[in-house]
Design an enzyme around this catalytic site. Structure first.
Site, PDB file in Angstrom:
ATOM      1  N   GLU A  35      97.714  54.445  73.842  1.00 15.47           N
ATOM      2  CA  GLU A  35      96.264  54.426  74.032  1.00 15.47           C
ATOM      3  C   GLU A  35      95.606  54.891  72.727  1.00 15.47           C
ATOM      4  O   GLU A  35      95.939  55.947  72.206  1.00 15.47           O
ATOM      5  CB  GLU A  35      95.877  55.353  75.183  1.00 15.47           C
ATOM      6  CG  GLU A  35      94.398  55.708  75.280  1.00 15.47           C
ATOM      7  CD  GLU A  35      93.483  54.506  75.375  1.00 15.47           C
ATOM      8  OE1 GLU A  35      92.564  54.398  74.538  1.00 15.47           O
ATOM      9  OE2 GLU A  35      93.709  53.669  76.276  1.00 15.47           O
ATOM     10  N   GLN A 118      86.254  58.803  88.048  1.00 13.09           N
ATOM     11  CA  GLN A 118      87.390  58.245  87.325  1.00 13.09           C
ATOM     12  C   GLN A 118      87.996  59.245  86.349  1.00 13.09           C
ATOM     13  O   GLN A 118      89.218  59.295  86.179  1.00 13.09           O
ATOM     14  CB  GLN A 118      86.967  56.979  86.586  1.00 13.09           C
ATOM     15  CG  GLN A 118      88.111  56.288  85.838  1.00 13.09           C
ATOM     16  CD  GLN A 118      87.740  54.924  85.320  1.00 13.09           C
ATOM     17  OE1 GLN A 118      86.793  54.308  85.791  1.00 13.09           O
ATOM     18  NE2 GLN A 118      88.480  54.430  84.345  1.00 13.09           N
ATOM     19  N   LEU A 142      98.114  49.725  69.328  1.00 12.08           N
ATOM     20  CA  LEU A 142      98.938  48.531  69.161  1.00 12.08           C
ATOM     21  C   LEU A 142      98.346  47.700  68.025  1.00 12.08           C
ATOM     22  O   LEU A 142      97.175  47.322  68.063  1.00 12.08           O
ATOM     23  CB  LEU A 142      98.955  47.705  70.452  1.00 12.08           C
ATOM     24  CG  LEU A 142      99.748  46.406  70.345  1.00 12.08           C
ATOM     25  CD1 LEU A 142     101.244  46.680  70.433  1.00 12.08           C
ATOM     26  CD2 LEU A 142      99.335  45.415  71.422  1.00 12.08           C
ATOM     27  N   TYR A 219      70.367  53.078  92.869  1.00 16.12           N
ATOM     28  CA  TYR A 219      70.055  51.989  91.944  1.00 16.12           C
ATOM     29  C   TYR A 219      68.559  52.074  91.651  1.00 16.12           C
ATOM     30  O   TYR A 219      67.733  51.957  92.569  1.00 16.12           O
ATOM     31  CB  TYR A 219      70.422  50.641  92.555  1.00 16.12           C
ATOM     32  CG  TYR A 219      71.909  50.457  92.722  1.00 16.12           C
ATOM     33  CD1 TYR A 219      72.691  50.020  91.661  1.00 16.12           C
ATOM     34  CD2 TYR A 219      72.534  50.745  93.939  1.00 16.12           C
ATOM     35  CE1 TYR A 219      74.054  49.871  91.802  1.00 16.12           C
ATOM     36  CE2 TYR A 219      73.897  50.597  94.088  1.00 16.12           C
ATOM     37  CZ  TYR A 219      74.654  50.164  93.026  1.00 16.12           C
ATOM     38  OH  TYR A 219      76.014  50.023  93.175  1.00 16.12           O
ATOM     39  N   ASP A 301      90.561  45.751  83.621  1.00 20.18           N
ATOM     40  CA  ASP A 301      89.475  44.992  83.007  1.00 20.18           C
ATOM     41  C   ASP A 301      89.979  43.874  82.102  1.00 20.18           C
ATOM     42  O   ASP A 301      89.252  42.910  81.846  1.00 20.18           O
ATOM     43  CB  ASP A 301      88.575  45.928  82.197  1.00 20.18           C
ATOM     44  CG  ASP A 301      87.602  46.702  83.075  1.00 20.18           C
ATOM     45  OD1 ASP A 301      87.579  46.447  84.294  1.00 20.18           O
ATOM     46  OD2 ASP A 301      86.866  47.552  82.545  1.00 20.18           O
ATOM     47  N   GLY A 310      79.353  47.624  94.131  1.00 21.93           N
ATOM     48  CA  GLY A 310      80.368  47.465  95.169  1.00 21.93           C
ATOM     49  C   GLY A 310      81.469  48.485  94.993  1.00 21.93           C
ATOM     50  O   GLY A 310      82.205  48.796  95.925  1.00 21.93           O
TER      51      GLY A 310
END
Length: 531
Positions: A35, A118, A142, A219, A301, A310
């Site tokens: 990472e 998260q 990478l 929202y 992703d 959602g």
């Protein structure tokens, strides 16, 4: 140049990468994760982990309990609405009490309802993966990758310089822009980038605007901006996401402007605001046209980027990682043939597309009507996407007459091949468990008590011949069907049996007895495993 060897190389340390590494390490498969960032994210990002993701993670000791405790330290419920600000007297409620809205899940799954940010989940996965022996390398990038018939050679770079890594397979969990997806020329579909959002993490006293022990997700639509605010993600810490207006850039979001935006969101002009962090990200609807390019598999992703409306983007990424881990484990250990890995794309891509489209539809509902042109209509029952999706591939033996659907009502489980194995309460030596607790470490053969011994003998012979990890259990012998739901929910009668995969999905079933269980099961397993 020094070359290291590992069966699986994971690129990316977000949800998809960390879940892959954790579940591989739990299965004793050596795995290296690289990472480029120095650590996991401090931004809350996605909030909440769906029940299906919890089911896949819970076999790893300690994870579900830690997630429960994280949620317990944050709040007891969640409300969602469309509003002008936190002080809006007439918000349009989407969810008024999440516990009440999701109460039916207790009849479907034993998995916990978790409202964790998260950042906290990533920290937990990182710690767990490292405890299990995964080689996680942060601040490592990478640089290049080449494939051949026998494996993949990757050039990685850290502060000490460059080195080569030789791997059997690579998991590309490297985000929305996925350098690996671009390198391998994998095309994508979808509406593309829909805009950008500035995520402002801040500390402020919002008491009086939000209820105690409740997470609020609003929202926001007002004259100054559109966006979202999430409160309750930690003591004193909240997040405001503001959509970029036309012509805006990151430079427009100065510290003073960010404080002003927080005050507008709270409708509190004199609110004291301490900025904790600021970042920006793309809102997009993009799905890779294939989840596999040779020995490289796309997850999270990199496979599917979806609007956050959602809340299933993060959970879908976690499921990708868990899903790849058990398939790679079977192939790396020789239990399944290399072609078995084709089933990842066949099964997960339709679900990733469906989920991305559903969240795009949700975004349309929360936009002004004039901006909704070309957006899909919302699904009537979003819970079917949450925990009622079905798979179809060579790793599923559909029954004659199967309608090929990829959704079913999770409240009325069928137990048919391709569906999630239903939750049934069992008694095992005086302890109440769920059928869900039986799945995760390998295949499971569940047999009805009538003819159960014949299926147990068949399972033993097949397990020895194929060298596959297979648990054999008879319901209403060692496992007591407490509520009498097994036959109904799994669709078996006297003498029947069901074969469940490590991910808790029904691979095959025999509704009733067969003349030669050993030959039948041997043929089924050989076919399923691409042997």
């Amino acid at each position: 140049m020094e070359q290291e060897r590992v069966p699986v190389l994971v690129v990316g340390g977000g949800y998809a990468g960390l879940s892959t590494a954790t579940l591989l390490a739990w299965r004793d498969v050596p795995v290296m994760l690289v990472e480029k960032h120095p650590s996991t994210s401090i931004q809350p990002k996605a909030f909440g982990v769906g029940p299906r993701a919890i089911e896949l993670l819970r076999p790893v000791p300690g994870i579900e309990q830690e997630l429960r405790e994280t949620w317990a330290g944050i709040g007891d419920s969640m409300r969602m609405a469309i509003a002008k600000s936190l002080a809006d007297p007439n918000p349009h409620m989407i969810i008024n009490d999440e516990q009440e809205e999701m109460a039916f899940l207790a009849d479907i799954t034993p998995a916990a309802q978790v409202g964790a940010p998260q950042a906290a989940v990533e920290r937990l996965l990182r710690f767990t993966a490292e405890e299990l022996g995964a080689d996680l390398r942060f601040s490592t990038e990478l640089v290049s990758l080449e494939q051949d018939e026998d494996g993949v050679t990757a050039l990685i770079r850290d502060a000490d310089g460059d080195r080569l890594v030789r791997a059997d397979y690579v998991v590309a969990a490297d985000g929305y822009r996925s350098p690996l997806r671009r390198l391998l020329n994998v095309p994508t579909s979808g509406k593309g980038e829909l805009g950008r959002m500035c995520s402002i993490m801040f500390d402020a006293d919002l008491s009086g605007l939000v209820r105690e022990r409740e997470v609020t997700l609003w929202y926001l639509q007002n004259d100054a901006f559109t966006g979202v605010i999430v409160t309750g993600t930690g003591v004193g810490a909240h997040v405001l996401g503001v959509n970029y207006a036309d012509g805006q850039s990151e430079a427009d979001f100065t510290e003073e402007r960010c404080r002003e935006l927080v005050r507008i969101a709270a409708d509190q002009p004199d609110l004291e605001v301490q900025l904790l962090d600021k970042t920006s990200f793309a809102l997009a609807h993009v799905v890779a046209d294939t989840y596999r390019a040779g020995r490289v598999f796309f997850a999270g992703d990199a496979a599917h980027t979806m609007p956050p409306t959602g809340g299933q983007g993060g959970s879908t990424a976690l499921q990708d990682g868990c899903d790849l881990a058990w398939r790679l484990w079977l192939v790396v250990t020789g239990q399944a043939g290399p072609d078995f890995l084709d089933t990842y794309d066949a099964e997960r891509r339709p679900i990733g597309t469906l989920t991305a489209d559903a969240q795009l539809a949700n975004l349309g509902v929360r936009m002004p009507p004039t901006d909704r042109v070309g957006y899909p209509e919302p699904l009537e029952d979003f819970m079917s996407v949450l925990i009622g999706y079905r798979y179809h591939s060579t790793a599923i033996l559909d029954e004659p007459g199967d309608d090929g659907s990829i959704l079913e009502n999770p409240r009325v489980p069928t137990g048919r091949p391709g569906s999630r194995a239903p939750h049934v309460v069992l008694d095992w030596e005086g302890q109440r468990i769920s059928t869900i607790d039986l799945f995760g470490s390998g295949f499971v053969l569940l047999a009805d008590r009538q003819g159960g011994q014949a299926w147990m003998d068949a399972g033993r012979l097949v397990k020895e011949r194929l060298g596959v990890q297979l648990t054999r259990l008879v319901v209403d012998e060692e496992l007591k069907d407490v509520e009498g739901h097994f036959r109904e929910r799994y669709g078996v009668s006297g003498g029947g049996a069901v074969l469940v995969r490590p991910d808790g999905y029904v691979a095959w079933r025999s509704p009733g007895p067969v003349p030669n269980p050993s030959a039948t099961l041997d043929q089924i397993m050989t076919q399923l495993l691409s042997r």
